[in-house]
Design a protein around this motif. Structure first.
Motif, PDB file in Angstrom:
ATOM      1  N   ALA A  76       0.901  -1.001  -0.034  1.00  0.00           N
ATOM      2  CA  ALA A  76       0.046   0.049  -0.145  1.00  0.00           C
ATOM      3  C   ALA A  76       0.818   1.197  -0.012  1.00  0.00           C
ATOM      4  O   ALA A  76       2.102   1.304   0.466  1.00  0.00           O
ATOM      5  N   ASN A  77       0.373   2.385  -0.233  1.00  0.00           N
ATOM      6  CA  ASN A  77       1.241   3.531  -0.154  1.00  0.00           C
ATOM      7  C   ASN A  77       0.059   4.810   0.027  1.00  0.00           C
ATOM      8  O   ASN A  77      -1.018   4.910  -0.163  1.00  0.00           O
ATOM      9  N   GLY A  78       0.836   5.752   0.641  1.00  0.00           N
ATOM     10  CA  GLY A  78       0.203   7.155   1.090  1.00  0.00           C
ATOM     11  C   GLY A  78       1.089   8.194   0.388  1.00  0.00           C
ATOM     12  O   GLY A  78       2.433   8.135   0.710  1.00  0.00           O
ATOM     13  N   GLU A  79       0.567   9.387   0.148  1.00  0.00           N
ATOM     14  CA  GLU A  79       1.397  10.348  -0.254  1.00  0.00           C
ATOM     15  C   GLU A  79       1.905  10.962   0.960  1.00  0.00           C
ATOM     16  O   GLU A  79       1.126  11.227   2.011  1.00  0.00           O
ATOM     17  N   GLN A  80       3.092  11.626   1.123  1.00  0.00           N
ATOM     18  CA  GLN A  80       3.642  11.969   2.271  1.00  0.00           C
ATOM     19  C   GLN A  80       3.492  13.746   2.262  1.00  0.00           C
ATOM     20  O   GLN A  80       3.687  14.434   1.572  1.00  0.00           O
ATOM     21  N   GLY A  81       2.780  13.804   3.466  1.00  0.00           N
ATOM     22  CA  GLY A  81       2.285  15.219   3.595  1.00  0.00           C
ATOM     23  C   GLY A  81       3.397  15.917   4.717  1.00  0.00           C
ATOM     24  O   GLY A  81       4.085  15.316   4.958  1.00  0.00           O
ATOM     25  N   GLY A  82       2.960  17.208   4.641  1.00  0.00           N
ATOM     26  CA  GLY A  82       4.092  17.833   5.455  1.00  0.00           C
ATOM     27  C   GLY A  82       3.449  18.471   6.742  1.00  0.00           C
ATOM     28  O   GLY A  82       4.138  19.134   7.706  1.00  0.00           O
ATOM     29  N   SER A  83       2.269  18.066   6.922  1.00  0.00           N
ATOM     30  CA  SER A  83       1.735  18.730   8.379  1.00  0.00           C
ATOM     31  C   SER A  83       0.393  17.783   8.361  1.00  0.00           C
ATOM     32  O   SER A  83      -0.038  17.024   7.715  1.00  0.00           O
ATOM     33  N   VAL A  84      -0.182  17.771   9.665  1.00  0.00           N
ATOM     34  CA  VAL A  84      -1.241  16.874  10.232  1.00  0.00           C
ATOM     35  C   VAL A  84      -2.404  17.301   9.278  1.00  0.00           C
ATOM     36  O   VAL A  84      -3.136  16.294   8.999  1.00  0.00           O
ATOM     37  N   ASP A  85      -2.601  18.560   8.656  1.00  0.00           N
ATOM     38  CA  ASP A  85      -3.831  18.930   7.909  1.00  0.00           C
ATOM     39  C   ASP A  85      -3.392  19.023   6.352  1.00  0.00           C
ATOM     40  O   ASP A  85      -4.210  19.458   5.669  1.00  0.00           O
ATOM     41  N   ALA A  86      -2.412  18.241   5.943  1.00  0.00           N
ATOM     42  CA  ALA A  86      -2.134  18.280   4.497  1.00  0.00           C
ATOM     43  C   ALA A  86      -3.067  17.546   3.693  1.00  0.00           C
ATOM     44  O   ALA A  86      -3.455  17.976   2.464  1.00  0.00           O
ATOM     45  N   GLY A  87      -3.479  16.345   4.066  1.00  0.00           N
ATOM     46  CA  GLY A  87      -4.389  15.641   3.444  1.00  0.00           C
ATOM     47  C   GLY A  87      -3.610  14.970   2.203  1.00  0.00           C
ATOM     48  O   GLY A  87      -2.445  14.888   2.129  1.00  0.00           O
ATOM     49  N   GLY A  88      -4.480  14.195   1.368  1.00  0.00           N
ATOM     50  CA  GLY A  88      -3.899  13.290   0.285  1.00  0.00           C
ATOM     51  C   GLY A  88      -4.649  12.068  -0.138  1.00  0.00           C
ATOM     52  O   GLY A  88      -5.686  11.780   0.428  1.00  0.00           O
ATOM     53  N   ARG A  89      -3.672  11.282  -0.946  1.00  0.00           N
ATOM     54  CA  ARG A  89      -4.338  10.084  -1.393  1.00  0.00           C
ATOM     55  C   ARG A  89      -3.657   8.933  -1.144  1.00  0.00           C
ATOM     56  O   ARG A  89      -2.405   8.945  -0.852  1.00  0.00           O
ATOM     57  N   THR A  90      -4.402   7.719  -0.548  1.00  0.00           N
ATOM     58  CA  THR A  90      -3.720   6.491  -0.291  1.00  0.00           C
ATOM     59  C   THR A  90      -4.405   5.283  -1.264  1.00  0.00           C
ATOM     60  O   THR A  90      -5.251   5.537  -1.785  1.00  0.00           O
ATOM     61  N   PHE A  91      -3.488   4.337  -1.289  1.00  0.00           N
ATOM     62  CA  PHE A  91      -4.034   3.150  -1.838  1.00  0.00           C
ATOM     63  C   PHE A  91      -3.763   1.896  -1.308  1.00  0.00           C
ATOM     64  O   PHE A  91      -2.738   1.850  -0.700  1.00  0.00           O
TER      65      PHE A  91
END
Length: 318
Positions: free
Chosen positions: A146-161
């Motif tokens: 699995a993977n997740g986009e590396q955010g820069g802060s707790v509220d960055a959000g993003g996509r995972t699979f």
């Protein structure tokens, strides 16, 4: 990223190491601080992560878990994050879809294609605290990780699979979106500690990407209490104890399973390496049992004993 036993993220920097105690920075003393310690406090800012989960069946696959399975896992991961942060970090499950048939012949492993497809179908848009998780069937021809986009802060959000609905994988990949990186370990042949050269691990040292077996961002493969630096990275650690170097310092600390407020994490900065910080947590051998009612994994790492865990964080990487 998490490789599934039953992932695209930057290498992280929770290192299981030991270090020398050095003089801490000046901090304000709290009257009831343990003898020989100062207490550093911070205001914890509540955060809500808004999650959409899309079930997608690429060509050559068949759904092998139900929407109810996905909902149960999402609720378990949400409960985990809420408990670990004393309710400061909450997850709002905005939507869990029924299974969606794929409109093209792209392989299951083309993760971004299926994330784009789900986003377009659902009208999902990026934004602070917004997360899109695409779940695909487990097993061939889908990938084993699995993977997740590396955010820069707790509220960055993003996509995972991820293949399958595993709750600890959900929490791991959402952790990447919310700035968490892998909790690795490093072992050196001739020293307990090391100094990075140009940001790299010395050649004599072995780095294991998921080496911290006690951390959900490492190789625990189950829901297990956050380490103190993980909570600090999220902005969810309200206090830490800083030992003074001029007195004998003695403190009784609670288990990491006690949550964010009650654990009394010990931490100090390195004088030799600006920004490098050491952390001490106490781990119960059965701490992972805290979340057994929420999530049970046949591949979970179960510690055989209790003790102190010493970790090291560096400022160059999350």
């Amino acid at each position: 990223m998490r490789r599934l036993l039953h992932g695209s993220a930057i290498a992280g920097s929770l290192l299981v190491l030991a270090g020398l105690l050095i003089a801490p920075p000046a901090v304000a003393e709290i009257p009831d601080a343990p003898t020989g310690f100062d207490v550093v406090t911070r205001d914890v800012q509540p955060h809500t992560a808004r999650v959409t989960i899309a079930l997608v069946a690429p060509p050559g696959t068949q759904p092998n878990f139900s929407r109810d399975d996905a909902v149960a896992s999402a609720n378990a991961a949400a409960e985990f994050l809420s408990r670990e942060t004393d309710g400061a970090l909450t997850v709002e499950i905005e939507q869990v879809t029924e299974w969606m048939a794929a409109p093209n012949d792209a392989p299951c492993s083309w993760e971004s294609v299926w994330q784009d497809f789900a986003a377009q179908q659902l009208g999902w848009e990026r934004g602070n605290g917004r997360h899109l998780t695409v779940m695909v069937p487990e097993g061939d021809p889908c990938p084993g990780g699995a993977n997740g986009e590396q955010g820069g802060s707790v509220d960055a959000g993003g996509r995972t699979f991820q293949p399958g609905p595993d709750a600890s994988t959900l929490a791991h990949e959402w952790g990447h979106n919310m700035s968490q990186a892998h909790a690795f370990s490093t072992a050196c042949a001739s020293t307990w500690d090391f100094r990075a050269v140009d940001g790299r691990t010395p050649g004599e040292c072995e780095r294991q990407e998921y080496g911290n077996r006690l951390d959900n961002m490492g190789g625990s493969w189950t829901l297990t209490p956050f380490s103190s630096p993980s909570l600090d990275r999220l902005g969810m650690l309200p206090t830490r104890l800083v030992p003074r170097c001029d007195v004998t310092a003695t403190a009784t600390v609670a288990s990491a399973a006690a949550g964010a407020r009650e654990r009394d994490a010990i931490s100090w900065e390195s004088a030799a390496e600006p920004g490098v910080r050491y952390w001490v947590d106490y781990r119960d051998g059965d701490a992972s049992a805290k979340y057994a009612p929420l999530h049970v994994s046949g591949w979970a790492f179960t510690p055989g004993s209790s003790g102190l865990q010493i970790l090291r964080t560096v400022p160059e990487v999350p």
